[in-house]
Design a protein around this motif. Sequence first.
Motif: not given
Length: 424
Positions: A294, A413, A410, A316
């Motif tokens: 992230r 993350a 994510t 991502n």
Amino acid sequence: MGKHNFILVLIHVMVFMVPVIFAGLFSSSGNEIDDKDAAMDAFINPYDPDSYVAQFADEDQGSTRRDLHTTCEATNAIDKCWRCKSDWAENRQALAECALGFGKGTTGGKGGDIYVVTDPSDCDCENPKEGTLRFGVTRDRPLWITFDKDMVITLKHELVINSDKTIDGRGASVEIANGGGVSVYQVNNVIIHGIHIHHIKVMDGGRIRSSETKVIPRSKSDGDALAIFGSTKVWIDHVTLDHGEDGLLDVTMKSTAITISNCDFNHHDKVMLLGADDSHTEDKNMLATVAFNRFGEGCVQRLPRCRHGFFQVVNNDYNKWQFYAIGGSSDPTILSQHNRFLAPDEKSKKQVTRRNNAAEEEWKNWKWKSENDIFLNGAYFVPSGGDIQPTPEQSAGLIPPCTTPVETLTRYAGKLTCLPGQPC
């Protein structure tokens, strides 16, 4: 006994005995003693104000008791390998089987002893004290390094990590902050997991131990939070990085077989550099994976910036970069897959890509490809070079893109909060 007292006693007897009698009459469990105790508790608890309030609070939430255990959700392929198992603290080294991408096969300190950091100090970089992080990372044998408590480690000089090491911050809140950064320098097989690196400064040089038998002179550091130099098989996972003086994460000088995954990057200008500079052609063999990360608040550029090598940027989440997201020079191959690009509001900053140090006549042949990326708020990717045809080695290291929304992949993350005995 007076009449008044007799009535009070009778009332107390009825309060305690009636539920027991009814429980015995209507019980079908075959365990009369347990059922009577439960019935007794049901009548006693309303006289405890705290229990009474808690009972109705639970009823307001659908008549289900609150789950006292930490809920856990593994959302991507790497995390599904190890997360959400309550015995993770007894099986820490199982993490070593979970790397994907070009860093797959990185095992760090697997098979070695558990070394526990008990002392957050960093007073002597040439002869570090046993119990410190610097002592552990400089041993000449595989070690799985953990921490016995929450700590902030302020490094006097950069921390130089030896081969076959895992830094595993799970179970404690570990920060490396307000001093030198971390260096993976000309070594092999390193995992860094579950820590927060921030506010790294430019530090004076000096004699710094890099192994049990070697002390090396190091020049003034440049303020990188985490630098991978001339190293292979390195996996950076669930690390939070922000506020450095130079780069947050640099991979340079013939480094390869690198995976950067599940990290959370914030509040920084030059975030991630993959390839030293245009003159260092040794980076043509670099293979690096950037997955499930992230890029959040305050990230300006280099998400990443690539040179020479082959790079997969997959799944991502990009949130309003301030200059550009993915850039490069010197003919890198960049495969961008299933990322989510939310552009900044400023009209001139909506392009995801940026080519440096080359005219269009040159960069139009560089192989940059976007596959199934999501573009929001006017974001756009400028492809070049046509189809990418990976070599067998490159194909073997590619992570299959996941179609699950990137925000889900994510979600966790960065550094996790993990408690021994509970799913992490």
